[in-house]
Design an enzyme around this catalytic site. Structure first.
Site, short mmCIF file in Angstrom:
data_model
loop_
_atom_site.label_atom_id
_atom_site.label_comp_id
_atom_site.label_asym_id
_atom_site.label_seq_id
_atom_site.Cartn_x
_atom_site.Cartn_y
_atom_site.Cartn_z
N SER A 214 -1.97 10.12 -11.48
CA SER A 214 -2.03 9.86 -10.04
C SER A 214 -0.65 10.03 -9.42
O SER A 214 0.38 9.70 -10.04
CB SER A 214 -2.49 8.40 -9.84
OG SER A 214 -2.26 7.97 -8.53
N PHE B 103 -11.46 10.90 -17.23
CA PHE B 103 -11.41 10.34 -15.87
C PHE B 103 -11.63 8.83 -15.86
O PHE B 103 -11.28 8.17 -14.88
CB PHE B 103 -12.51 10.96 -14.99
CG PHE B 103 -12.38 12.43 -14.79
CD1 PHE B 103 -11.67 12.94 -13.71
CD2 PHE B 103 -12.96 13.33 -15.67
CE1 PHE B 103 -11.54 14.31 -13.52
CE2 PHE B 103 -12.84 14.70 -15.50
CZ PHE B 103 -12.13 15.18 -14.42
N ASP C 185 1.71 0.08 1.12
CA ASP C 185 1.57 1.46 1.57
C ASP C 185 2.94 2.09 1.81
O ASP C 185 3.87 1.44 2.28
CB ASP C 185 0.78 1.52 2.90
CG ASP C 185 -0.71 1.60 2.67
OD1 ASP C 185 -1.13 1.71 1.50
OD2 ASP C 185 -1.46 1.54 3.67
N LYS D 9 -1.18 4.12 -15.19
CA LYS D 9 -1.16 5.60 -15.28
C LYS D 9 0.13 6.07 -15.95
O LYS D 9 0.10 6.95 -16.81
CB LYS D 9 -1.32 6.20 -13.89
CG LYS D 9 -2.69 6.00 -13.28
CD LYS D 9 -3.76 6.73 -14.08
CE LYS D 9 -5.15 6.47 -13.57
NZ LYS D 9 -6.21 7.10 -14.38
N TYR E 89 -1.98 -0.79 -11.14
CA TYR E 89 -2.77 0.43 -11.32
C TYR E 89 -1.87 1.62 -11.64
O TYR E 89 -2.08 2.35 -12.62
CB TYR E 89 -3.60 0.73 -10.06
CG TYR E 89 -4.13 2.14 -10.05
CD1 TYR E 89 -5.19 2.50 -10.87
CD2 TYR E 89 -3.53 3.13 -9.27
CE1 TYR E 89 -5.66 3.82 -10.91
CE2 TYR E 89 -3.98 4.44 -9.30
CZ TYR E 89 -5.05 4.77 -10.12
OH TYR E 89 -5.49 6.07 -10.15
P1 NAD Z 1 -14.43 6.64 -9.92
O1 NAD Z 1 -14.36 5.17 -9.99
O2 NAD Z 1 -15.41 7.26 -8.97
O3 NAD Z 1 -14.71 7.27 -11.37
C1 NAD Z 1 -14.28 6.65 -12.55
C2 NAD Z 1 -15.50 6.53 -13.46
O4 NAD Z 1 -15.09 5.95 -14.70
C3 NAD Z 1 -16.58 5.62 -12.88
O5 NAD Z 1 -17.81 6.31 -12.89
C4 NAD Z 1 -16.59 4.40 -13.80
O6 NAD Z 1 -17.89 3.85 -13.92
C5 NAD Z 1 -16.08 5.01 -15.10
N1 NAD Z 1 -15.40 4.07 -16.00
C6 NAD Z 1 -14.40 3.21 -15.70
N2 NAD Z 1 -14.02 2.53 -16.80
C7 NAD Z 1 -14.80 2.98 -17.82
C8 NAD Z 1 -14.89 2.66 -19.19
N3 NAD Z 1 -14.12 1.73 -19.75
N4 NAD Z 1 -15.80 3.31 -19.96
C9 NAD Z 1 -16.60 4.26 -19.40
N5 NAD Z 1 -16.57 4.59 -18.11
C10 NAD Z 1 -15.67 3.96 -17.33
O7 NAD Z 1 -12.96 7.19 -9.61
P2 NAD Z 1 -12.47 8.65 -9.23
O8 NAD Z 1 -11.95 8.62 -7.84
O9 NAD Z 1 -13.50 9.66 -9.61
O10 NAD Z 1 -11.21 8.76 -10.18
C11 NAD Z 1 -11.28 9.44 -11.43
C12 NAD Z 1 -9.92 9.35 -12.09
O11 NAD Z 1 -8.94 9.93 -11.25
C13 NAD Z 1 -9.45 7.92 -12.37
O12 NAD Z 1 -8.75 7.93 -13.60
C14 NAD Z 1 -8.49 7.64 -11.23
O13 NAD Z 1 -7.53 6.68 -11.59
C15 NAD Z 1 -7.87 9.00 -11.01
N6 NAD Z 1 -7.34 9.26 -9.68
C16 NAD Z 1 -8.16 9.23 -8.58
C17 NAD Z 1 -7.64 9.52 -7.31
C18 NAD Z 1 -8.50 9.54 -6.06
O14 NAD Z 1 -7.99 9.93 -4.97
N7 NAD Z 1 -9.80 9.18 -6.13
C19 NAD Z 1 -6.28 9.84 -7.17
C20 NAD Z 1 -5.48 9.84 -8.32
C21 NAD Z 1 -6.03 9.58 -9.56
C1 WQD Z 2 -4.53 6.77 3.20
C2 WQD Z 2 -3.85 6.40 4.52
C3 WQD Z 2 -3.47 4.04 4.78
C4 WQD Z 2 -7.70 2.91 4.95
C5 WQD Z 2 -4.85 5.52 -2.73
C6 WQD Z 2 -4.21 5.04 -3.99
C7 WQD Z 2 -3.73 6.20 -4.81
C8 WQD Z 2 -4.83 7.23 -5.02
C9 WQD Z 2 -5.52 7.60 -3.76
C10 WQD Z 2 -5.80 6.76 -7.16
C11 WQD Z 2 -2.76 5.35 4.38
C12 WQD Z 2 -4.45 4.54 5.82
C13 WQD Z 2 -6.51 3.62 4.85
C14 WQD Z 2 -8.03 2.27 6.17
C15 WQD Z 2 -6.01 3.15 7.13
N1 WQD Z 2 -5.85 6.75 -5.90
N2 WQD Z 2 -5.69 3.74 5.92
N3 WQD Z 2 -7.17 2.44 7.23
O1 WQD Z 2 -3.31 4.52 -0.22
O2 WQD Z 2 -2.66 6.98 0.01
O3 WQD Z 2 -3.87 6.22 -1.97
O4 WQD Z 2 -5.92 6.43 -3.04
O5 WQD Z 2 -4.92 7.10 -7.88
O6 WQD Z 2 -3.25 5.69 -6.00
O7 WQD Z 2 -3.11 4.21 -3.65
O8 WQD Z 2 -5.07 6.31 0.16
O9 WQD Z 2 -7.09 6.55 1.53
O10 WQD Z 2 -6.30 4.23 0.93
O11 WQD Z 2 -4.95 5.57 2.56
O12 WQD Z 2 -5.26 3.26 8.12
O13 WQD Z 2 -9.07 1.62 6.31
O14 WQD Z 2 -4.85 5.83 5.39
O15 WQD Z 2 -2.60 3.08 5.32
O16 WQD Z 2 -1.76 5.66 5.30
P1 WQD Z 2 -3.62 5.92 -0.45
P2 WQD Z 2 -5.95 5.62 1.27
#
Ligand code: NAD
Ligand code: WQD
Length: 340
Positions: free
Chosen positions: A124, A80, A294, A152, A148
């Site tokens: 992602s 992650f 977006d 991925k 970003y």
């Molecule tokens: P997050 O930032 O909460 O978790 C990522 C963790 O990785 C953090 O705790 C950070 O401290 C740690 N980290 C980062 N770089 C590091 C390194 N070099 N060495 C050790 N630790 C490191 O993010 P999240 O939302 O839990 O996302 C987890 C994964 O899922 C990420 O790869 C993110 O890109 C991917 N992802 C998240 C979402 C989402 O909606 N949150 C959507 C798609 C993909």
């Molecule tokens: C959702 C909707 C905004 C904030 C991002 C990353 C994606 C993935 C998940 C890691 C959109 C709207 C948002 C606000 C708003 N992460 N919005 N006011 O952009 O779909 O996805 O997070 O992989 O890669 O791009 O998620 O939650 O930021 O936005 O109106 O203050 O809410 O425009 O329509 P997004 P989000």
């Protein structure tokens, strides 16, 4: 199984660690705490009643990583650890490529040295960019729109190349849609530092009174109410998808790619109303300009994960809002401010 969870103190990694432990696995966490706190690891222990071995190391530090990989006979790694802020990635591309791509390469090199060749990788839905048709299936051509998202996709390509060179690798690539919500216990949830980038954490902070007003980024999209539509997936469902992916890898070699989403989209206004209903609080909001980059709509076709992994999202948006609200109310400033 003995499992290493990189980024296991973060939002999705910590919830996944809980589900892995509940499924009977032994979990070790490595995280440099660049976007998380040690309190998340304690919360994993509280929720599961099990001790978790934790290393506060950066995965790019190969000698530290060596120490981690040597501590158990690991069966698999769930990876992650990454930086994830889309806007920041455009301003700091080198940092994102170094952390997300080079970091993964260092991890894979270390795994190879120890003969650990089973990996679940956090990709992602952002790799799809802005496809013409919905829902988005795995065969939708990738077209990442940010550094970003490119980190991925490049990592996905690296994983395919690695498997081509050494077919012993078993790799599950999971493309997550929008992770939301918190653990139903109320003891663990998302703890964004600074101003939240994502919709649900921002809405929750407005509802709890920490911020005054939500900016709705555009109401002139070609959607029924004009606001953007996304596939919001409860983080516990997402976490359980990883347990299923590990089971799948036990029987399948190769590199697999699966969407993890609900298959349903909600608009920003629908999210606001769902959160108001779950919390009983008003969420003041105003329409602002579109946020650059977006897309109008994005939701998953999750049928491949259903058919191959046996995974389907069980929780709906309402449930995610209820669980997020429980977490927000008891931890109005995240882990640092737990209320009784
Ligand atoms: P997050 O930032 O909460 O978790 C990522 C963790 O990785 C953090 O705790 C950070 O401290 C740690 N980290 C980062 N770089 C590091 C390194 N070099 N060495 C050790 N630790 C490191 O993010 P999240 O939302 O839990 O996302 C987890 C994964 O899922 C990420 O790869 C993110 O890109 C991917 N992802 C998240 C979402 C989402 O909606 N949150 C959507 C798609 C993909
Ligand atoms: C959702 C909707 C905004 C904030 C991002 C990353 C994606 C993935 C998940 C890691 C959109 C709207 C948002 C606000 C708003 N992460 N919005 N006011 O952009 O779909 O996805 O997070 O992989 O890669 O791009 O998620 O939650 O930021 O936005 O109106 O203050 O809410 O425009 O329509 P997004 P989000």
């Amino acid at each position: 199984m003995n499992l290493l969870v990189t980024g296991g103190a973060g939002y999705i990694g910590s919830h996944t660690a809980i589900e892995l432990i509940m499924a009977g696995h032994d979990v070790v966490v490595v995280d440099n705490l660049s976007n998380s706190t040690r309190a998340a690891v304690s919360a994993i222990e509280t929720v599961t009643g099990r001790d978790v071995t934790f290393f506060e190391y950066d995965i790019r530090n190969d000698s530290r990583l060596d120490e981690v990989l040597a501590c158990r006979a690991f069966d698999a790694v769930l990876h992650f650890a990454a930086l994830k802020a889309v806007g920041e990635s455009a301003a700091q591309p080198l940092r994102y490529y170094a952390n997300n791509v080079a970091g993964t390469a260092t991890l894979l090199d270390g795994m190879n040295d120890y003969g650990i060749k089973t990996l679940v990788f956090s990709s992602s839905a952002s790799v799809y960019g802005d496809p013409d048709t919905m829902p988005i299936g795995e065969d939708s051509p990738p077209d990442p729109k940010s550094p970003y998202a490119r980190t991925k996709l490049i990592t996905e390509n690296l994983l395919h190349d690695l498997h081509d060179a050494d077919p012993d690798w078993r790799i599950s690539i999971l493309r997550y849609f929008n992770a939301v919500g918190a653990h139903p216990s109320g003891r663990i949830g998302e703890d964004p530092s600074g101003v939240p980038n994502n919709l649900l954490p921002f809405v929750a902070q407005v509802a709890v009174g920490r911020r005054n007003c939500l900016n709705v980024f555009g109401d002139d999209y070609p959607t029924p109410d004009g606001t953007g539509i996304r596939d919001y997936l409860h983080v516990v469902d997402l976490a359980r998808g990883h347990v299923k992916a590990l089971d799948y890898l036990a029987g399948a070699g190769g590199v697999s790619v699966h969407n993890l989403g609900t298959g349903r989209g909600y608009s920003v206004f629908e999210v606001v109303h769902a959160f108001e209903a779950a919390s009983g609080r008003k969420v003041p909001h105003r329409v602002a300009a579109r946020r650059p980059g977006d897309v109008a709509v994005s939701w998953a076709d999750p049928s491949k994960a259903r058919d191959e992994l046996g995974w389907t999202a069980e929780y709906d948006l309402e449930r995610a809002c209820e669980d997020l609200w429980r977490w927000q109310l008891t931890h109005p400033r995240g882990f640092s401010t737990r209320k009784a």
